[in-house]
Design a protein around this motif. Sequence first.
Motif, PDB file in Angstrom:
ATOM      1  N   ALA A  74       0.845  -1.202   0.000  1.00 50.01           N
ATOM      2  CA  ALA A  74       0.000   0.000   0.000  1.00 50.01           C
ATOM      3  C   ALA A  74       0.879   1.249   0.000  1.00 50.01           C
ATOM      4  O   ALA A  74       1.974   1.254   0.580  1.00 50.01           O
ATOM      5  CB  ALA A  74      -0.922   0.001   1.218  1.00 50.01           C
ATOM      6  N   ILE A  76       0.964   5.790  -0.043  1.00 47.84           N
ATOM      7  CA  ILE A  76       0.247   7.037   0.252  1.00 47.84           C
ATOM      8  C   ILE A  76      -0.099   7.736  -1.060  1.00 47.84           C
ATOM      9  O   ILE A  76       0.761   7.877  -1.922  1.00 47.84           O
ATOM     10  CB  ILE A  76       1.134   7.984   1.084  1.00 47.84           C
ATOM     11  N   THR A  77      -1.342   8.156  -1.191  1.00 47.27           N
ATOM     12  CA  THR A  77      -1.690   9.113  -2.258  1.00 47.27           C
ATOM     13  C   THR A  77      -1.659  10.482  -1.598  1.00 47.27           C
ATOM     14  O   THR A  77      -2.453  10.753  -0.702  1.00 47.27           O
ATOM     15  CB  THR A  77      -3.092   8.834  -2.817  1.00 47.27           C
ATOM     16  N   ARG A  82      -0.018  15.757   3.420  1.00 45.33           N
ATOM     17  CA  ARG A  82       1.182  14.960   3.116  1.00 45.33           C
ATOM     18  C   ARG A  82       2.270  15.806   2.464  1.00 45.33           C
ATOM     19  O   ARG A  82       3.454  15.501   2.584  1.00 45.33           O
ATOM     20  CB  ARG A  82       0.815  13.806   2.175  1.00 45.33           C
ATOM     21  N   ASN A  96      -1.644   3.829  -7.772  1.00 43.93           N
ATOM     22  CA  ASN A  96      -2.567   2.832  -8.314  1.00 43.93           C
ATOM     23  C   ASN A  96      -3.199   3.325  -9.606  1.00 43.93           C
ATOM     24  O   ASN A  96      -3.396   2.555 -10.537  1.00 43.93           O
ATOM     25  CB  ASN A  96      -3.641   2.484  -7.284  1.00 43.93           C
ATOM     26  N   LEU A 286     -12.115  -4.908   6.264  1.00 48.78           N
ATOM     27  CA  LEU A 286     -11.286  -4.388   5.173  1.00 48.78           C
ATOM     28  C   LEU A 286      -9.881  -5.001   5.211  1.00 48.78           C
ATOM     29  O   LEU A 286      -9.256  -5.208   4.173  1.00 48.78           O
ATOM     30  CB  LEU A 286     -11.187  -2.859   5.323  1.00 48.78           C
ATOM     31  N   GLU A 303      -2.303  -6.870  -4.561  1.00 46.71           N
ATOM     32  CA  GLU A 303      -2.104  -5.992  -3.407  1.00 46.71           C
ATOM     33  C   GLU A 303      -3.188  -6.234  -2.367  1.00 46.71           C
ATOM     34  O   GLU A 303      -4.132  -6.991  -2.598  1.00 46.71           O
ATOM     35  CB  GLU A 303      -2.081  -4.530  -3.834  1.00 46.71           C
ATOM     36  N   ALA A 305      -6.353  -4.664  -0.198  1.00 45.56           N
ATOM     37  CA  ALA A 305      -7.331  -3.632  -0.564  1.00 45.56           C
ATOM     38  C   ALA A 305      -7.224  -2.409   0.360  1.00 45.56           C
ATOM     39  O   ALA A 305      -7.714  -1.351   0.025  1.00 45.56           O
ATOM     40  CB  ALA A 305      -8.740  -4.207  -0.510  1.00 45.56           C
ATOM     41  N   HIS A 306      -6.580  -2.577   1.531  1.00 43.62           N
ATOM     42  CA  HIS A 306      -6.544  -1.456   2.484  1.00 43.62           C
ATOM     43  C   HIS A 306      -5.358  -0.523   2.213  1.00 43.62           C
ATOM     44  O   HIS A 306      -4.519  -0.791   1.361  1.00 43.62           O
ATOM     45  CB  HIS A 306      -6.531  -1.980   3.926  1.00 43.62           C
ATOM     46  N   GLY A 307      -5.312   0.570   2.988  1.00 51.57           N
ATOM     47  CA  GLY A 307      -4.253   1.559   2.832  1.00 51.57           C
ATOM     48  C   GLY A 307      -3.067   1.291   3.745  1.00 51.57           C
ATOM     49  O   GLY A 307      -2.836   0.144   4.156  1.00 51.57           O
ATOM     50  N   THR A 308      -2.339   2.352   4.068  1.00 48.75           N
ATOM     51  CA  THR A 308      -1.051   2.209   4.763  1.00 48.75           C
ATOM     52  C   THR A 308      -1.190   2.178   6.287  1.00 48.75           C
ATOM     53  O   THR A 308      -0.195   2.125   6.996  1.00 48.75           O
ATOM     54  CB  THR A 308      -0.129   3.372   4.362  1.00 48.75           C
ATOM     55  N   VAL A 309      -2.425   2.227   6.786  1.00 52.71           N
ATOM     56  CA  VAL A 309      -2.756   2.151   8.221  1.00 52.71           C
ATOM     57  C   VAL A 309      -1.938   3.189   9.025  1.00 52.71           C
ATOM     58  O   VAL A 309      -1.193   2.849   9.953  1.00 52.71           O
ATOM     59  CB  VAL A 309      -2.593   0.719   8.787  1.00 52.71           C
ATOM     60  N   ARG A 311      -2.567   5.491  11.293  1.00 52.83           N
ATOM     61  CA  ARG A 311      -2.697   5.618  12.762  1.00 52.83           C
ATOM     62  C   ARG A 311      -1.750   4.660  13.482  1.00 52.83           C
ATOM     63  O   ARG A 311      -1.079   5.023  14.444  1.00 52.83           O
ATOM     64  CB  ARG A 311      -4.150   5.286  13.157  1.00 52.83           C
ATOM     65  N   HIS A 312      -1.668   3.429  12.998  1.00 60.84           N
ATOM     66  CA  HIS A 312      -0.770   2.441  13.609  1.00 60.84           C
ATOM     67  C   HIS A 312       0.688   2.844  13.403  1.00 60.84           C
ATOM     68  O   HIS A 312       1.529   2.638  14.272  1.00 60.84           O
ATOM     69  CB  HIS A 312      -0.999   1.058  12.982  1.00 60.84           C
ATOM     70  N   THR A 324      -1.444  -4.529  13.768  1.00 59.11           N
ATOM     71  CA  THR A 324      -1.920  -4.338  12.393  1.00 59.11           C
ATOM     72  C   THR A 324      -2.059  -5.703  11.731  1.00 59.11           C
ATOM     73  O   THR A 324      -1.166  -6.548  11.861  1.00 59.11           O
ATOM     74  CB  THR A 324      -0.911  -3.489  11.600  1.00 59.11           C
ATOM     75  N   ASP A 372      -7.995  -6.377  15.479  1.00 56.48           N
ATOM     76  CA  ASP A 372      -9.143  -6.005  14.643  1.00 56.48           C
ATOM     77  C   ASP A 372     -10.098  -7.175  14.431  1.00 56.48           C
ATOM     78  O   ASP A 372     -11.291  -6.980  14.237  1.00 56.48           O
ATOM     79  CB  ASP A 372      -8.653  -5.480  13.284  1.00 56.48           C
TER      80      ASP A 372
HETATM   81  P1  NAD Z   1      -6.511   2.518   5.649  1.00 58.19           P
HETATM   82  O1  NAD Z   1      -6.978   1.335   4.887  1.00 58.19           O
HETATM   83  O2  NAD Z   1      -5.061   2.621   5.899  1.00 58.19           O
HETATM   84  O3  NAD Z   1      -7.302   2.558   7.036  1.00 58.19           O
HETATM   85  C1  NAD Z   1      -8.735   2.610   7.115  1.00 58.19           C
HETATM   86  C2  NAD Z   1      -9.202   2.078   8.469  1.00 58.19           C
HETATM   87  O4  NAD Z   1      -9.101   0.662   8.512  1.00 58.19           O
HETATM   88  C3  NAD Z   1      -8.370   2.581   9.658  1.00 58.19           C
HETATM   89  O5  NAD Z   1      -9.208   2.710  10.760  1.00 58.19           O
HETATM   90  C4  NAD Z   1      -7.371   1.467   9.881  1.00 58.19           C
HETATM   91  O6  NAD Z   1      -6.906   1.425  11.210  1.00 58.19           O
HETATM   92  C5  NAD Z   1      -8.169   0.218   9.498  1.00 58.19           C
HETATM   93  N1  NAD Z   1      -7.293  -0.786   8.866  1.00 58.19           N
HETATM   94  C6  NAD Z   1      -6.981  -0.849   7.549  1.00 58.19           C
HETATM   95  N2  NAD Z   1      -6.164  -1.859   7.312  1.00 58.19           N
HETATM   96  C7  NAD Z   1      -5.919  -2.451   8.505  1.00 58.19           C
HETATM   97  C8  NAD Z   1      -5.117  -3.552   8.906  1.00 58.19           C
HETATM   98  N3  NAD Z   1      -4.388  -4.222   8.006  1.00 58.19           N
HETATM   99  N4  NAD Z   1      -5.098  -3.898  10.205  1.00 58.19           N
HETATM  100  C9  NAD Z   1      -5.839  -3.213  11.110  1.00 58.19           C
HETATM  101  N5  NAD Z   1      -6.614  -2.166  10.794  1.00 58.19           N
HETATM  102  C10 NAD Z   1      -6.652  -1.780   9.502  1.00 58.19           C
HETATM  103  O7  NAD Z   1      -7.039   3.797   4.834  1.00 58.19           O
HETATM  104  P2  NAD Z   1      -6.949   5.367   5.147  1.00 58.19           P
HETATM  105  O8  NAD Z   1      -6.762   5.616   6.607  1.00 58.19           O
HETATM  106  O9  NAD Z   1      -8.073   5.957   4.444  1.00 58.19           O
HETATM  107  O10 NAD Z   1      -5.634   5.832   4.367  1.00 58.19           O
HETATM  108  C11 NAD Z   1      -4.300   5.795   4.908  1.00 58.19           C
HETATM  109  C12 NAD Z   1      -3.320   6.009   3.769  1.00 58.19           C
HETATM  110  O11 NAD Z   1      -3.372   4.900   2.889  1.00 58.19           O
HETATM  111  C13 NAD Z   1      -3.601   7.254   2.934  1.00 58.19           C
HETATM  112  O12 NAD Z   1      -2.399   7.975   2.759  1.00 58.19           O
HETATM  113  C14 NAD Z   1      -4.097   6.715   1.601  1.00 58.19           C
HETATM  114  O13 NAD Z   1      -3.668   7.516   0.518  1.00 58.19           O
HETATM  115  C15 NAD Z   1      -3.475   5.346   1.536  1.00 58.19           C
HETATM  116  N6  NAD Z   1      -4.272   4.345   0.781  1.00 58.19           N
HETATM  117  C16 NAD Z   1      -3.589   3.540  -0.067  1.00 58.19           C
HETATM  118  C17 NAD Z   1      -4.235   2.532  -0.753  1.00 58.19           C
HETATM  119  C18 NAD Z   1      -3.447   1.668  -1.687  1.00 58.19           C
HETATM  120  O14 NAD Z   1      -2.255   1.831  -1.829  1.00 58.19           O
HETATM  121  N7  NAD Z   1      -4.070   0.724  -2.351  1.00 58.19           N
HETATM  122  C19 NAD Z   1      -5.603   2.316  -0.524  1.00 58.19           C
HETATM  123  C20 NAD Z   1      -6.275   3.127   0.385  1.00 58.19           C
HETATM  124  C21 NAD Z   1      -5.591   4.127   1.053  1.00 58.19           C
END
Ligand code: NAD
Length: 403
Positions: A74, A76-77, A82, A96, A286, A303, A305-309, A311-312, A324, A372
């Motif tokens: 994953a 960062i966009t 940022r 992406n 997710l 890949e 489907a989630h982002g870079t997490v 907060r963690h 995570t 989670d």
């Molecule tokens: P995120 O998916 O990182 O997080 C969304 C929520 O889901 C948060 O509450 C997070 O704690 C939880 N979460 C997600 N994946 C988790 C995991 N593996 N384990 C535990 N909890 C999980 O999305 P966001 O917060 O909207 O974005 C964070 C960054 O990620 C942004 O900079 C965004 O640009 C990027 N992003 C990248 C992609 C990609 O590369 N495909 C997709 C989405 C977001």
Amino acid sequence: MEKIKMTTPLVEMDGDEMTRVLWQWIKEELLCPFVELNTEYYDLGLPNRDATGDQVTMDAALANKKYGVSVKCATITPNAQRMTEYDLHEMWKSPNGTIRAVLDGTVFRAPILLDCIKPVVKTWKKPITIARHAYGDVYKGTEFRIPGPGKAELVFTGADGTELRQTIYDFECAGVLQGTYNKDSSIASFARSCFNYALSTKQDLWFSTKDTISKKYDHTFKDIFAEIYEKEYKEQFEAAGIEYFYTLIDDAVARVVRSEGGFIWACKNYDGDVMSDMVSTAFGSLAMMTSVLVSPDGNYEYEAAHGTVTRHYYRYLKGESTSTNPMATIFAWTGALAKRGELDGNEALVKFAQTLEAACLDTLASGVMTKDLCGLAEGVETKPVDSLEFIRAIRANLEAKLA
Ligand code: NAD
């Protein structure tokens, strides 16, 4: 034990924040001890994208086209915040988006299922994969507010000067107006990606639009799918014992909810956006959604489907341990390794990928899981662990299976 060899390089795209940390741990604990990893490495972390003027993203996408298979972390966009955080030269585009534009692909998303996490929809027993057409429609729409009475028209001026013109509405008051488009070439790519993916995963393919209302726009999608299916895929589908069927989206929704899963549901851009969130939430989390970009000429990019997490990651930077969930990122690796193995006729590599997936699922079934998932699991005593403990528990299971 001798390490498994790889004949063709896998394109490896590293990423950002917490998933970049997980990436390293996954390689150290679950891949490198067992496989002589042959990857062509591209660092898509934001600092390197900035340093290379985003050239690295383009290079990685072209490498994917050259070798056929990649695995991506994953990334960062960037947004305004940022820009300051990373002191960026430019607000670089979504990696992406760049990769998708080069590969012209369709994104397939599927949940990882566990016995101890029951889908909200009781009948669902197998994964439902959403194929979303990631081009055009309302995402490239032109729209404005109509301030008051007046006539709205749809006008097309052909390259040779011929004109098509139609009244949309004679406004007697204020309102809204929108123009959207799609291209036959993109719809055809979408169709071929879906048919290829259905064949490669041996699952039925469903496709739905609102063609009864949208008699030209949506109907064109239906017609292009039907034509390509008849000409290029019908025989292959019959030989594989799988089915393609088209239905109105209202009917599809009703059938999906009553189904037991185990098929691919192809959706137009907006429908896919909404339905993939609905399906992932109903299946659990997710963090358990995998994603693969498939191009019509047979390139694959795996890949999570989630982002870079984020907060963690901030907690990790403060030295705190985080829980995570690395499952979707591990499955991105196993998906890519298995596909590489399949294309190269490397059975040992395919077997390894399958064994690693089984080790992950066994670990979760024993109740060892990241926080989670603990709240979602039923019928098992959960033992919450941090990411590294979870990965090491998987490694122990993997070693036992490989011994
Ligand atoms: P995120 O998916 O990182 O997080 C969304 C929520 O889901 C948060 O509450 C997070 O704690 C939880 N979460 C997600 N994946 C988790 C995991 N593996 N384990 C535990 N909890 C999980 O999305 P966001 O917060 O909207 O974005 C964070 C960054 O990620 C942004 O900079 C965004 O640009 C990027 N992003 C990248 C992609 C990609 O590369 N495909 C997709 C989405 C977001």
